[in-house]
Design an enzyme around this catalytic site. Sequence first.
Site: not given
Length: 372
Positions: A112, A182, A206
């Site tokens: 990521w 993030d 999530k």
Amino acid sequence: MNPTIASKRDTKRAFNFNAGPAALPLPVLERIREELLDYRGSGMSVMELSHRSSEYEAINAKTEKDLRKVLGVPDDYAVIFLQGGGSGQFAVVPMNLYLPGKAVDVLHTGSWTTKAIEELKRLATYRLAASTEAEKFTRVPRSEEIALAPDASYVHMCTNNTIEGTQWSAIPATGAVPLVADMSSDIASQPLDVRQFGLIFAGAQKNLGPSGATIVILRRDLADRATDKVAKVLQYRTHIKEKSLYHTPPTFAVYIIGLVLEWIESAGGLGAIGKRNEAKARKLYEAIDAGGYYRCPVEKASRSKMNVVFRVAGGDEAVESKFAKEAEAAGLVGVKGHRSVGGMRISLYNAVEQEAVDTLVSFMKEFERKNG
């Protein structure tokens, strides 16, 4: 919304270990079902409400209020609900926060942050303030390995790496330089000090809701950095001013986020949720470490409580394929690792119950007995 009262399993429910979109709390799903056709006497589903209606404005305002309460967001931080996912923020953050001539410091920990770097190459200058790529991202950087520039535009990090199975246990101090996190895969999974960050972004799919909504929490003064050359729809201050209603927001997703926040509060808040998540992860790691048949490649100090990765039988792909197939047949869904790294990955987000982990551990023991 009482999470201690088990709902009757009148429909088939899998033990869902998917990495995202992921499991939602059963009481939340039942509440959605209850209100789906007629939201509180409106005669309409939330999906049908105008985002300019008083009903939806109330949903939007309450969701923000509850998010502030659950996460402890101070008044000098804005909360906005956007679209485009965490990946969209890889571009939107530098558009708004990059200061020309001042590089962005990146703490590089995996897939990521690699994607974030790809966008930074297009929009800004950056430097690697730390990286564990040489260790194949099997751990996060140690404090002595981090070299931050005092004049950086901001520092970018990913607090939990879903693919590699690593997580920061301590947030690095960045001084006067804003820290951008993030937090897509571990937001609301444990107590949080928002003031450690200049900006937090997270896809909701999530721990906080379904796919389609992106949560951004940012210090209000940082929203003034963007120049007018940035498209208005991509400026944070536009959405702050319009209270996330500048254009049509992901209304149904925001509604569900609100329900999940109610569920978190009824479960005892982030302190209780954090203890639940710790217990789930501990039991699974203990099962992995009990012998040599299962092996986690991640350094223990960096192991994620959200995404547990491991190999089976020394990484024998045929055995791992059999493990995944038999697990799914047993109602254990989403156990395969990311296609880029293979192996197994078990995602233990907030809505995954202890019963699911207990069932998985029993399956693992039986699978080893038969195949080990």
